[in-house]
Scaffold this active site. Structure first.
Site, PDB file in Angstrom:
ATOM      1  N   HIS A   3       4.706 -20.240 -11.010  1.00  0.00           N
ATOM      2  CA  HIS A   3       3.736 -20.391 -12.219  1.00  0.00           C
ATOM      3  C   HIS A   3       3.536 -19.137 -12.946  1.00  0.00           C
ATOM      4  O   HIS A   3       3.142 -19.305 -14.037  1.00  0.00           O
ATOM      5  CB  HIS A   3       2.355 -20.803 -11.176  1.00  0.00           C
ATOM      6  CG  HIS A   3       1.315 -20.765 -12.091  1.00  0.00           C
ATOM      7  ND1 HIS A   3       0.295 -20.094 -12.266  1.00  0.00           N
ATOM      8  CD2 HIS A   3       0.871 -22.000 -13.037  1.00  0.00           C
ATOM      9  CE1 HIS A   3      -0.545 -20.263 -12.716  1.00  0.00           C
ATOM     10  NE2 HIS A   3      -0.326 -21.540 -13.465  1.00  0.00           N
TER      11      HIS A   3
ATOM     12  N   GLU B 138       5.836 -19.169 -15.764  1.00  0.00           N
ATOM     13  CA  GLU B 138       5.474 -20.127 -16.749  1.00  0.00           C
ATOM     14  C   GLU B 138       4.592 -19.267 -17.772  1.00  0.00           C
ATOM     15  O   GLU B 138       4.745 -19.578 -19.052  1.00  0.00           O
ATOM     16  CB  GLU B 138       4.793 -21.068 -16.002  1.00  0.00           C
ATOM     17  CG  GLU B 138       4.306 -22.297 -17.044  1.00  0.00           C
ATOM     18  CD  GLU B 138       3.158 -22.978 -16.766  1.00  0.00           C
ATOM     19  OE1 GLU B 138       2.281 -23.100 -17.322  1.00  0.00           O
ATOM     20  OE2 GLU B 138       3.137 -23.413 -15.507  1.00  0.00           O
ATOM     21  N   HIS B 139       3.478 -18.688 -17.358  1.00  0.00           N
ATOM     22  CA  HIS B 139       2.437 -18.016 -18.197  1.00  0.00           C
ATOM     23  C   HIS B 139       3.303 -17.013 -18.911  1.00  0.00           C
ATOM     24  O   HIS B 139       3.149 -17.066 -20.232  1.00  0.00           O
ATOM     25  CB  HIS B 139       1.564 -17.254 -17.377  1.00  0.00           C
ATOM     26  CG  HIS B 139       0.450 -18.290 -17.057  1.00  0.00           C
ATOM     27  ND1 HIS B 139      -0.981 -17.984 -17.288  1.00  0.00           N
ATOM     28  CD2 HIS B 139       0.515 -19.392 -16.249  1.00  0.00           C
ATOM     29  CE1 HIS B 139      -1.554 -18.979 -16.629  1.00  0.00           C
ATOM     30  NE2 HIS B 139      -0.937 -19.973 -16.134  1.00  0.00           N
TER      31      HIS B 139
ATOM     32  N   GLU C 270      -7.526 -18.431 -12.855  1.00  0.00           N
ATOM     33  CA  GLU C 270      -7.223 -19.841 -12.573  1.00  0.00           C
ATOM     34  C   GLU C 270      -7.113 -20.275 -11.069  1.00  0.00           C
ATOM     35  O   GLU C 270      -7.567 -21.346 -10.847  1.00  0.00           O
ATOM     36  CB  GLU C 270      -5.710 -20.127 -12.948  1.00  0.00           C
ATOM     37  CG  GLU C 270      -5.219 -21.613 -13.144  1.00  0.00           C
ATOM     38  CD  GLU C 270      -3.605 -21.558 -13.904  1.00  0.00           C
ATOM     39  OE1 GLU C 270      -3.269 -22.982 -13.876  1.00  0.00           O
ATOM     40  OE2 GLU C 270      -3.313 -20.818 -14.291  1.00  0.00           O
TER      41      GLU C 270
END
Length: 459
Positions: free
Chosen positions: A79, A82-83, A159
């Site tokens: 993840h 991904e950012h 997040e």
């Protein structure tokens, strides 16, 4: 010594392998809905679905990597990466990437799951070449600068905090842990505060290099697209980036294996000062490739998939004990989960769980009625078609199908498989799945005596 003729034969064979291979997987009517796949030298697959009647296109790249590919110390790396792929390449800054799509009214985003990651852009059909160039550049040319890693670390921690503040979301991570423990599939996709804080730039860069190989990628495009043109544009960007690798490389196949989920009677409670208690009662489900998945869809729909479902009627309509109550399935390559979620006032947790457990037991023993099954088949069929009415959904379907199953199924075939489900198949599956001893996950402000009584629910 190798003879000249042998060298010529070897070179000819190598050149043959380097030729792109194109197949028509599904033939639509008058070209509408035709699905094609081209495998490029280097193992990169490009699949498209053509709909000439629309004015938009969605382009995506699916990576065969998810949080289950992480070690405990790398939890959250997929993840995080991904950012970071949005933060800039050798050709574009982060602002250049976002501005390029904003300037044409496009949408761009990404998501990470336990077994795959997807990056996508939705644009007008005339702007598809721009979307292809930007997304492919992100996947092949990310620089992963140290300052970007540090800046994005704070974003990801926020997040995680946002998820922690939403117990209706957080309880699903808790349920995965309850059922699967501290395993790659049981750990959270986002990682934890500790693992994200510990990840270094070098660790993430190595993860990127290892998993974003063309053999592990599927390019998917749907809408008013021309397959050959999409293939040429994708190939051009990847070749310029030197990202196609060995010409004889073959694509990575779907995940395989068999993982038994043994979590009978487990209870996990996370105390939080919330207005509601959030509960999931569930048991092992089906793996993604299980042939019974069509019957599972019908069972899930009838039990908790709509306003006429058993759980909705019993818990909300008849007794008013919860606003949100539903059942759901999570399927992975080698295992699956089935769960019943409800959000209710803390002093009503035991009543809600008692009703849910009673309904599960009743359906396991006596099955659903023919009327319930018929209604669920109709509901599931309609939802399947309506869920594929935009190019984004179509791109998701063909991309995920290629990555996870290695094949494509037409909507007509899907509807036929749903319609072919029999009441006996649903009842047999209900006995097998719902007859298992459940486990329970709860988030909320439960007192010690309330929490102690929860074990009675799974006894």
């Amino acid at each position: 010594m190798t003879s000249r003729s042998s060298r010529t034969t070897a070179r000819t064979s190598s050149e043959a392998r380097a030729v792109a291979r194109t197949q028509t997987l599904l033939r639509g009517r008058d070209g509408v809905g035709t699905v094609r796949r081209t495998t490029l030298p280097g193992g990169l697959r490009v699949v498209t679905e053509t709909l000439p009647s629309v004015r938009s296109a969605t382009f995506g790249i699916w990576a065969h990597v998810g949080s289950r590919d992480e070690t405990p110390t790398l939890n959250g790396a997929t993840h995080y990466l991904e950012h970071l792929l949005f933060k800039g390449t050798a050709k574009r800054s982060a602002l250049d990437i976002s501005a390029a799509l904003d300037a044409v009214g496009g949408e761009m985003n990404a998501f990470t799951a336990k077994e795959y990651t997807c990056y996508y852009a939705r644009v007008l059909d005339t702007d598809l070449p721009l979307a292809i160039d930007v997304v492919c550049d992100m996947l092949t040319g990310s620089t992963i600068e140290p300052e970007d890693v540090e800046a994005e670390r704070g974003v990801i921690l926020e997040e995680i905090a946002m998820t922690e503040d939403d117990p209706g979301d957080c309880v699903h991570d808790l349920f995965a842990h309850t059922m699967l423990g501290d395993s790659p599939v049981g750990r959270p996709v986002l990682g934890t505060v500790d693992t994200v804080n510990a990840l270094s730039r070098d660790q993430i860069a190595r993860f990127y290099k290892r998993h974003y190989d063309p053999t592990r990628l599927v390019v998917a495009a749907a809408g008013n697209v021309d397959h050959a043109r999409v293939v040429r544009q994708v190939r051009s960007v990847f070749e310029k980036a030197g990202a196609l690798g060995r010409t004889d490389a073959e694509p990575t196949g779907p995940r395989t294996g068999s993982r038994a989920v043994r979590a009978a009677g487990r209870v996990e409670v996370l105390g939080r000062k919330t207005e509601q208690a959030h509960v999931i009662l569930g048991m092992p489900g089906l793996a993604r490739t299980d042939d019974r998945r069509w019957a599972m869809g019908v069972l899930n729909t009838a039990l908790g998939g709509g306003m006429s479902s058993r759980l909705f009627q019993e818990v909300r309509e008849k007794r008013g004990l919860a606003y949100s109550v539903y059942s759901y399935t999570s399927s992975f390559a080698d295992c699956g989960l089935f769960g019943v979620y409800a959000g209710c006032r803390p002093n009503q947790v035991h009543d809600v769980l008692k009703i849910c457990r009673a309904e599960l037991d009743q359906v396991a023993e006596a099955g659903l009625t023919d009327d319930e099954i018929g209604r669920a088949i109709g509901q599931l069929s309609g939802a399947t078609v309506l869920g594929l009415e935009d190019t984004g959904a179509l791109m998701n379907r063909i991309g995920k199908s290629e990555l996870c199953w290695g094949e494509q199924m037409s909507v007509d075939d899907m509807l036929a498989r749903i319609a072919a489900v029999t009441p006996d198949e649903v009842r047999a599956l209900a006995h097998d799945i719902l007859g298992q001893r459940p486990s329970l996950s709860v988030i909320g402000p439960l007192k010690d005596k309330q929490a102690a009584r929860l074990h009675d629910t799974v006894a």
